[in-house]
Design a protein around this motif. Structure first.
Motif, PDB file in Angstrom:
ATOM      1  N   UNK A  16       0.801  -1.233   0.000  1.00  0.00           N
ATOM      2  CA  UNK A  16       0.000   0.000   0.000  1.00  0.00           C
ATOM      3  C   UNK A  16       0.833   1.281   0.000  1.00  0.00           C
ATOM      4  N   UNK A  17       1.845   1.429   0.873  1.00  0.00           N
ATOM      5  CA  UNK A  17       2.600   2.695   0.832  1.00  0.00           C
ATOM      6  C   UNK A  17       3.345   2.911  -0.473  1.00  0.00           C
ATOM      7  N   UNK A  28      14.486  -0.582  -0.993  1.00  0.00           N
ATOM      8  CA  UNK A  28      13.533  -0.623  -2.105  1.00  0.00           C
ATOM      9  C   UNK A  28      13.426   0.784  -2.681  1.00  0.00           C
ATOM     10  N   UNK A  29      13.533   0.900  -3.993  1.00  0.00           N
ATOM     11  CA  UNK A  29      13.513   2.228  -4.627  1.00  0.00           C
ATOM     12  C   UNK A  29      12.783   2.151  -5.959  1.00  0.00           C
ATOM     13  N   UNK A  33      10.239   4.315   0.677  1.00  0.00           N
ATOM     14  CA  UNK A  33       9.397   4.387   1.876  1.00  0.00           C
ATOM     15  C   UNK A  33      10.281   4.149   3.084  1.00  0.00           C
ATOM     16  N   UNK A  34      10.274   5.091   4.024  1.00  0.00           N
ATOM     17  CA  UNK A  34      10.986   4.914   5.288  1.00  0.00           C
ATOM     18  C   UNK A  34      10.062   4.223   6.273  1.00  0.00           C
ATOM     19  N   UNK A  35      10.600   3.267   7.015  1.00  0.00           N
ATOM     20  CA  UNK A  35       9.765   2.564   7.980  1.00  0.00           C
ATOM     21  C   UNK A  35       8.634   1.843   7.274  1.00  0.00           C
ATOM     22  N   UNK A  36       7.413   2.033   7.746  1.00  0.00           N
ATOM     23  CA  UNK A  36       6.265   1.346   7.161  1.00  0.00           C
ATOM     24  C   UNK A  36       5.436   2.244   6.255  1.00  0.00           C
ATOM     25  N   UNK A  47      12.770  14.140   0.558  1.00  0.00           N
ATOM     26  CA  UNK A  47      11.679  15.091   0.739  1.00  0.00           C
ATOM     27  C   UNK A  47      10.340  14.373   0.879  1.00  0.00           C
ATOM     28  N   UNK A  48       9.431  15.010   1.611  1.00  0.00           N
ATOM     29  CA  UNK A  48       8.086  14.463   1.802  1.00  0.00           C
ATOM     30  C   UNK A  48       7.201  14.902   0.632  1.00  0.00           C
TER      31      UNK A  48
END
Length: 528
Positions: free
Chosen positions: A327-328, A413-414, A432-435, A450-451
């Motif tokens: 999902x993320x 993962x990228x 994705x960092x963390x979950x 960046x977010x």
């Protein structure tokens, strides 16, 4: 036992017959009160609606057998998509059912403007006979400028070519080969305005297209040009349009859509002889209404009898357990597609995806669909979702290439998205960092973390002292609050780059002020 379908809103007899011919049990119960609908919905596998029935979370809780909701039409505002998705209910719509109808209304407006049909009718009804006053012009041999050649725009192109018009078009997301097959000459947007005798708009309303036709654009148009908009209200600065008509610079304008509907009685356009309009009639024909009914019936029958999915707006094409893990990255893929679309070169011909590290083992087609969805929704005059996006891209001559690289680079993962066309390319990458923490980790040659959310200002400048401070000061003076700022520079330390998350979208005046700052090379507003 045959699946049961409840038709809760008016659906043409052709649509009902198609459902029955597919072996489905169909009950037509139009206008049920909400309480009664909630009482019976548990008996049905499918629900067919238009815009009247509200498919709420409360209703879906009682729909214990429901597998699919079919909306005969484009919008699904009356369906709680989040609740439907949570309950595993597929929601389908019919985005292409009214394309011909909207295109024909566009043609009607063009011809009515060219021959003063509305004004001459009013004159005759008032007892006058003013042949000389209403001398018109032929469209044959004239140049049509089309902004956006999606489903509707391409139909308008075909009809106008048949009327012996020359067609120039701007659409950054169609390849040169696909444009040539349509018979149009691709031009830059700034070159379209002064060439066209008639201009027709077919773009969605986004931050990039809002007031696309403003006072400056109107001044660049050929004197006496005709302007038609049957796409979305808000694409034209209506007060600037009124001024261009009143001054005599434009020869006429026709709108089926307004920024505010209905327009107020004192709207300046309504007082002008060179202006004609209709009350958002784009999809309002018997044929279009029948077409969407037939389309949704075919889609429901295909899904219930064969498991085939078409025009789903909420269906992930991966198992639920895989979706939970993915999902993320699905959200990241859509935002990377959206970001790439907003910095891309014109005439995109290729979209290249690279899935590196652990992501190379994920269902890559669903990630590609999300990238295309994010990319295409910025430029199409039609809804787009993860199901329709790949097919639309193929129709527009956009080649999708996928590279799977099991070797991890800088991250476990990228995902990298590269858009090529028009002699250039745009590259963005993310992870994705963390979950659940989405990050953009590359924009062209610049590396950063960046977010990707909300309103963003993108700035490229000389790698010189004081630039960031001046940017912050200028934004503060304009009342634009900085939420986050991410900085980068190239390997040679000649160029610097920043992504600035802001609390509100900057106006054009703010962006122009930033561009005038010392050492600043380019500034762009992004909405994710």
């Amino acid at each position: 036992m045959a699946p049961r379908v409840l038709v809760a809103d008016d659906l043409s007899s052709e649509g009902v017959a198609l459902l029955q011919q597919a072996g489905l049990t169909v009950d037509v119960r139009v206008g049920l009160p909400p309480a009664e609908l909630e009482r019976v919905i548990g008996e049905y596998d499918a629900l067919a609606v238009r815009s009247a029935t509200q498919v709420t979370a409360r209703l879906l809780e009682r729909a214990t057998r429901l597998k699919v909701v079919g909306r005969a039409g484009v919008g699904v505002d009356n369906v709680d998509l989040e609740a439907a998705t949570r309950r595993g209910v597929v929601v389908m719509n019919t985005p292409g059912g009214s394309s011909t109808t909207v295109a024909e209304l566009t043609l009607a407006h063009m011809l009515a403007l060219a021959r003063h049909v509305a004004q001459a009718t009013a004159s005759v009804k008032a007892g006058r006979w003013e042949k000389k006053k209403f001398q018109g012009r032929e469209l044959a041999g004239k140049t049509l400028g089309v902004v956006g050649i999606g489903n509707i725009g391409s139909i308008v192109v075909a009809r106008c070519l048949a009327m012996k018009m020359r067609v120039v078009a701007y659409d950054p997301f169609i390849s040169a080969d696909a444009a040539a097959q349509l018979g149009v000459t691709q031009v830059a947007l700034e070159d379209l305005w002064p060439q066209a005798d008639v201009i027709s708009l077919h773009v969605p309303l986004t931050e990039q297209t809002r007031n696309l036709v403003d006072a400056a654009t109107l001044r660049r148009m050929k004197k006496g040009a005709l302007l038609v908009n049957c796409a979305r209200g808000g694409v034209i600065d209506e007060r600037a349009l009124a001024e261009a008509l009143a001054s005599g610079h434009l020869g006429g304008a026709a709108l089926d859509v307004f920024e505010k509907e209905p327009p107020p009685p004192d709207h300046p356009l309504l007082a002008l002889d060179g202006f004609i309009c209709t009350p958002h009639l784009g999809a309002s024909t018997e044929e279009a209404q029948a077409a969407v009914a037939v389309a949704i019936a075919q889609q429901l029958a295909a899904y219930l009898t064969r498991g085939e999915v078409k025009n789903a707006v909420n269906l992930p094409s991966v198992p639920r357990e895989v979706l939970d893990r993915l999902a993320p990255y699905l959200a990241l893929a859509e935002r990377l597609g959206s970001l790439a679309a907003q910095i891309a070169p014109a005439s995109i011909g290729e979209v290249r995806l690279e899935l590196a590290g652990e992501l190379s083992r994920a269902p890559h087609r669903v990630l590609a669909a999300q990238v295309l969805k994010g990319l295409l929704r910025h430029v199409l005059d039609q809804p787009v979702n993860e199901v329709s996006a790949p097919a639309i891209a193929r129709e527009r001559g956009i080649v999708l290439r996928e590279d799977l690289n099991p070797e991890a680079r800088d991250y476990v993962a990228e995902l990298t998205v590269t858009l090529r066309g028009g002699g250039g390319e745009a590259v963005v990458a993310g992870t994705v960092f963390g979950r659940h923490e989405l990050r953009v980790v590359r924009v062209n040659q610049f590396r950063l973390e960046a977010v990707p959310e909300g309103d963003i200002i993108m700035c490229e400048n000389d790698d010189a002292p004081g630039v960031v401070g001046r940017l912050g000061t200028a934004l503060g003076q304009a009342g634009v609050n900085i939420a986050r700022i991410y900085l980068s520079r190239d390997a040679e330390r000649r160029s610097a780059f920043s992504l600035i998350n802001v609390d509100s979208a900057p106006g054009q005046e703010v962006l122009e002020a930033l561009r005038r700052l010392e050492h600043v090379r380019a500034v762009r507003s992004i909405r994710l």
